[in-house]
Design an enzyme around this catalytic site. Structure first.
Site, PDB file in Angstrom:
ATOM      1  N   CYS A  16       0.877  -1.174   0.000  1.00 47.54           N
ATOM      2  CA  CYS A  16       0.000   0.000   0.000  1.00 47.54           C
ATOM      3  C   CYS A  16       0.914   1.224   0.000  1.00 47.54           C
ATOM      4  CB  CYS A  16      -0.901  -0.002   1.234  1.00 47.54           C
ATOM      5  SG  CYS A  16      -1.846   1.518   1.463  1.00 47.54           S
ATOM      6  N   CYS A  45      -5.148   7.039  -2.799  1.00 50.61           N
ATOM      7  CA  CYS A  45      -4.550   5.720  -3.005  1.00 50.61           C
ATOM      8  C   CYS A  45      -3.156   5.923  -3.576  1.00 50.61           C
ATOM      9  CB  CYS A  45      -5.405   4.875  -3.946  1.00 50.61           C
ATOM     10  SG  CYS A  45      -4.667   3.269  -4.330  1.00 50.61           S
TER      11      CYS A  45
END
Length: 270
Positions: free
Chosen positions: A74, A213
């Site tokens: 991530c 993101c």
């Protein structure tokens, strides 16, 4: 059982951070992680990160989405893990260090302005896709697929992104047969200028639009570099703030802020 945690956010993408120390291991099941990430009955977060000190200049992180399932990496989570490691005394903040994730060793560095720079990998070449196969309800100029540790569809949208129903269109594309069996994250991109993009992302595993993101904005940058311009630095606006993606010494970096929101203790049954 009780576990210490820190709630953190990186441009609105929020995480639960825990440290796995040498004297014990952390046993969290998929159900535990889902409960901890629940915004009504838990701490509330987009994901959970378990960190561990591996060496004087290296930590590891295991990332889990809010559905309790693991993901290789991530991008915003890397920045949160870097700050968490600094605050917890796991690494020295005066030099670059490495974060080992599921997709490899990411170089990290604290910048003079307080932002955190982390290296992001492109796992394979960007693939241009004929957007007509998706039968979209929104006008799209181009489509591409990029794997920046996790899979991303990048849609270059013609109109104002605020008019796009990201959850509706994103959910349809996330489960599209083209991306079976894993599915994909979906990024909606609007080009503001040769060095400025606006990106909104629907994330798999969270099954919702997030405020930011990290791997998604980097995938969007790679798509932009391939099809529009090779400018080395790109400023990217997301719902949770601003990020920068840039190339340096044949590496690609994501740079932006991260912050600790609060810390506490979480009680759970094994």
């Amino acid at each position: 059982m009780m576990i210490d945690f820190a709630k953190m956010q990186s441009t609105g993408n929020d995480f639960i951070l825990v440290e796995c120390k040498q004297d014990h291991s952390i046993q969290l099941s998929e159900m535990h992680i889902k409960k901890m990430c629940d915004r009504r009955f838990g701490i509330g977060a987009d994901g959970l990160i378990i960190t561990a000190r591996e060496d004087v200049d290296r930590i590891s992180m295991n990332y889990f989405n809010s559905d309790g399932k693991p993901a290789a990496v991530c991008g915003n989570g890397l920045r949160a893990a870097a700050l968490f490691a600094k605050v917890m005394g796991m690494i020295k903040a005066s030099a670059s260090f490495f974060i080992t994730a599921g997709d490899g060793d990411h170089e990290a560095l604290f910048e003079d302005n307080g932002d955190i720079r982390v290296q992001i990998f492109l796992k394979s070449e960007v693939v241009q896709i004929n957007e007509k196969i998706f039968n979209l309800s929104i006008p799209v100029e181009s489509a591409a697929f990029a794997d920046t540790g996790v899979p991303h569809l990048v849609l270059n949208v013609k109109n104002d992104l605020e008019s796009v129903n990201v959850n509706q269109v994103g959910k349809m594309l996330r489960f599209h047969s083209y991306f079976e069996p894993e599915g994909t994250n979906v990024n909606f991109v609007r080009v503001f200028s040769p060095q400025k993009l606006y990106v909104r992302t629907y994330e798999r595993g969270i099954e919702d639009e997030t405020y930011s993101c990290g791997t998604g904005v980097v995938a969007s940058a790679f798509s932009y570099w391939k099809s529009i311009s090779d400018t080395p630095d790109i400023d990217i606006l997301v719902k949770g703030g601003r990020l920068k993606v840039f190339k340096k010494n044949e590496k690609t970096f994501l740079s932006g802020p991260s912050a600790i929101v609060f810390s506490g203790h979480y009680f759970y049954e094994q």
